[in-house]
Design a protein around this motif. Structure first.
Motif, mmCIF file in Angstrom:
data_model
loop_
_atom_site.group_PDB
_atom_site.id
_atom_site.type_symbol
_atom_site.label_atom_id
_atom_site.label_comp_id
_atom_site.label_asym_id
_atom_site.label_seq_id
_atom_site.Cartn_x
_atom_site.Cartn_y
_atom_site.Cartn_z
ATOM 1 N N ALA A 3 -4.849 13.745 -6.101
ATOM 2 C CA ALA A 3 -3.617 14.036 -5.367
ATOM 3 C C ALA A 3 -2.941 15.243 -6.002
ATOM 4 N N LYS A 4 -2.298 16.062 -5.173
ATOM 5 C CA LYS A 4 -1.695 17.279 -5.695
ATOM 6 C C LYS A 4 -0.215 17.369 -5.363
ATOM 7 N N THR A 5 0.490 18.148 -6.211
ATOM 8 C CA THR A 5 1.892 18.478 -5.994
ATOM 9 C C THR A 5 1.990 19.989 -5.864
ATOM 10 N N THR A 6 2.588 20.435 -4.779
ATOM 11 C CA THR A 6 2.688 21.877 -4.513
ATOM 12 C C THR A 6 4.082 22.374 -4.877
ATOM 13 N N VAL A 7 4.114 23.407 -5.713
ATOM 14 C CA VAL A 7 5.371 24.039 -6.130
ATOM 15 C C VAL A 7 5.464 25.409 -5.468
ATOM 16 N N VAL A 54 0.859 -1.180 0.000
ATOM 17 C CA VAL A 54 0.000 0.000 0.000
ATOM 18 C C VAL A 54 0.898 1.233 0.000
ATOM 19 N N ILE A 55 0.659 2.145 -0.924
ATOM 20 C CA ILE A 55 1.466 3.361 -1.013
ATOM 21 C C ILE A 55 0.573 4.589 -0.928
ATOM 22 N N ALA A 56 1.156 5.672 -0.485
ATOM 23 C CA ALA A 56 0.441 6.942 -0.482
ATOM 24 C C ALA A 56 0.383 7.482 -1.910
ATOM 25 N N THR A 57 -0.798 7.869 -2.353
ATOM 26 C CA THR A 57 -0.960 8.392 -3.702
ATOM 27 C C THR A 57 -0.124 9.658 -3.874
ATOM 28 N N GLN A 58 0.694 9.667 -4.905
ATOM 29 C CA GLN A 58 1.552 10.815 -5.183
ATOM 30 C C GLN A 58 0.879 11.756 -6.175
ATOM 31 N N GLY A 59 1.158 13.046 -6.025
ATOM 32 C CA GLY A 59 0.647 14.016 -6.988
ATOM 33 C C GLY A 59 1.398 13.924 -8.301
#
Length: 549
Positions: free
Chosen positions: A488-492, A377-382
């Motif tokens: 899932a989001k990626t913050t820049v 099980v992995i944490a969903t990546q953005g």
């Protein structure tokens, strides 16, 4: 195996502990007895039939294969004597803990088509060692949930036509002592004439008739009871009852135990118990780090599986936990639903501390075969974000820190490539439609004055971030890139840089000759000025530092 407490509460028994010997075969051997003791072991019984299921039974409430079996090796074994060998092999016979009922019926001749069977005043279970009933009084007796009987095996016996009048294993019941006065209940259709039929119900007591007097008989485990229906009317059913040992080895209800896991087969999430979770192509379960996230899957086995949630390090944030005890969803094949969820408290603490969410392993072990299955099980990546170089553009991007540095001048730009996940709209349909793309949010850009280009519908696409020049050097903000499929989001992070060049100092000038001079304020408007002697090949050096040093 189950146990019933004095207050009538029934629970699954799991407190088994092996006998332990410190020095087997030696004089100083210390023995720690196992659990349970013999007296408690003999009280263990099969899972009891729920009498409440009679009103609305499911296939899980009806006795069917695999049927419970029990056996015992009655010759004493000396487990402390290692004189002959360190391993002892024994063999014993297993007996079925239930009675089997076969039906012989030619519906055309008897005018009765059997549709459902049940039992009144029946036992709701049996003990294993020895095989005996669990009920001791009339209040313990129940009415069994009905089992359907198909009409295909209630035709005239004709080998040429391939029809039969014999329904094998039409019904199963736990042993019933004669003092219980148990009886079978048969429901179906009675043919009044060629065009009309009516619903009928009959009771068949377990009685042996001698000279018109009926004497109740017991229903014994591992026995076959053949009921031959000869004639019916609206109120009465004529039958013959024959009893025999159930020693034949024929296949009645085919059953193949699910002892082994297919290591290559991905689990299928239970949609009703799964939120923001998805099984990836490699079999890993991707779970969105959110307090509401959860997932569940069903696993088949012929026995109760052991299960555990494993983290690589002891200090890891235990963000995925078991959500209640496993639930048996289909008793006939031991299908069990395993549920898990995100621990909201642990997740919040980990996110506040900036801790990475470690991968989790769910390990299932079948004690009957020793096989095991591990599910990661992995944490969903953005979405993945990368820098796109442009000619004559000196804005930069730190991929490790996910930080964009942009000069604080109007219309300065930086390009970023965003790769988002693609998922099936319906995971149960691998050939169905998919969803992908990414979205950008500038809600938190602060006073940087940064804007972003439009959302991207494809899995991979480029975004352009642009400054309007209204900010100040050092201003910071964030831009979020979210996956349409997983959310899932990626913050820049965005940081504005000062575009001004470094101010000159006297030390930046090298005159070559002592009579060449440099002044920071002697020029027009108090600007820097260099004065040179007018001779051939005279030169000077001035060091100028750009904003990037």
């Amino acid at each position: 195996m189950y146990t019933t407490a004095d207050d009538g509460t029934t629970t699954q028994y799991t407190d088994f502990k092996s006998l332990i010997q410190t020095a087997p075969g030696q004089a100083d051997n210390q023995i720690t007895t196992g659990i349970p003791k013999e007296a408690d072991f003999k009280k263990l019984h099969i899972k009891l039939i729920d009498p409440a299921a009679t009103a609305d039974p499911t296939e899980n409430d009806v006795l069917a294969s695999p049927l419970p079996m029990s056996g015992a090796y009655t010759t004493p074994l000396d487990l402390t004597d290692f004189g002959s060998s360190a391993r002892t092999q024994i063999s014993f016979k297993l007996s079925r803990m239930v009675a089997r009922f076969d039906i012989v019926n030619d519906a055309t001749k008897s005018k009765f088509t059997l549709e459902k069977m049940s039992m009144g005043k029946g036992q709701k279970g049996a003990k294993f060692f020895p095989i005996e009933t669990v009920g001791t009084k009339e209040a313990d007796l129940i009415t069994y949930p009905e089992r359907e009987v198909l009409p295909d095996t209630q035709k005239a016996l004709d080998e040429v036509a391939g029809t039969t009048n014999l329904t094998k294993g039409a019904f199963y019941a736990f042993p019933s002592p004669k003092d219980d006065h148990g009886y079978l209940m048969l429901k179906g259709k009675y043919a009044v004439n060629q065009t009309e039929s009516k619903d009928v119900s009959y009771q068949i007591p377990f009685q042996q008739m001698v000279n018109g007097i009926g004497t109740y008989i017991e229903v014994a485990y591992n026995h076959r009871y053949t009921i031959t229906i000869t004639k019916a009317d609206t109120y009465h059913l004529d039958v013959d009852l024959k009893v025999a040992d159930w020693d034949d080895k024929e296949v009645i209800d085919p059953y193949e135990p699910d002892n082994d896991f297919d290591r290559t087969e991905n689990v299928v999430l239970d949609a009703a118990n799964s939120t923001t979770s998805y099984v990836l192509d490699n079999g890993q379960i991707s779970v969105l780090p959110d307090a509401a996230s959860k997932f569940a899957f069903t696993m088949g086995s012929n026995t109760n599986l052991t299960h555990e949630v494993i983290y690589k390090s002891e200090t890891a944030a235990k963000w995925v936990i078991q959500d209640g005890e496993p639930v048996v969803t289909k008793a006939s094949s031991q299908e069990t639903l395993y549920k898990f969820k995100v621990d909201a408290t642990v997740l919040a603490a980990a996110q506040a501390n900036g801790d990475k969410l470690e991968d989790v392993t769910i390990r299932l072990i079948n004690p009957a075969s020793g096989s095991r299955k591990e599910i990661k099980v992995i944490a969903t990546q953005g979405p993945a974000v990368a820098f796109v170089a442009q000619d004559d553009n000196y804005n930069t991007f730190d991929a490790a820190k996910l930080t964009a540095y942009i000069y604080n001048i109007a219309n300065q730009t930086i390009k970023l490539k965003v790769d988002a996940e693609t998922r099936l709209v319906d995971p149960a349909n691998p050939e169905g439609a998919t969803t992908t793309g990414s979205m950008v949010s500038i809600t938190n850009v602060g006073s940087t004055g940064v804007t972003a280009s439009a959302n991207v519908a494809e899995a991979s696409g480029e975004y352009t971030l642009t400054t309007d020049g209204t900010g100040s050097a050092g201003n910071e903000g964030t831009v979020d890139f979210a996956s349409v499929a997983s959310t899932a989001k990626t913050t820049v992070k965005v940081v504005l840089k000062d575009p001004a060049m470094k101010a000159l100092t006297a030390g930046d000038f090298t005159g070559g000759r002592t009579d060449n001079t440099f002044s920071l304020t002697a020029g027009a408007g108090s600007s820097p000025q260099v004065s040179l002697v007018g001779v051939a090949n005279n030169s000077f050096t001035l060091s100028v530092v750009s904003p990037e040093a």
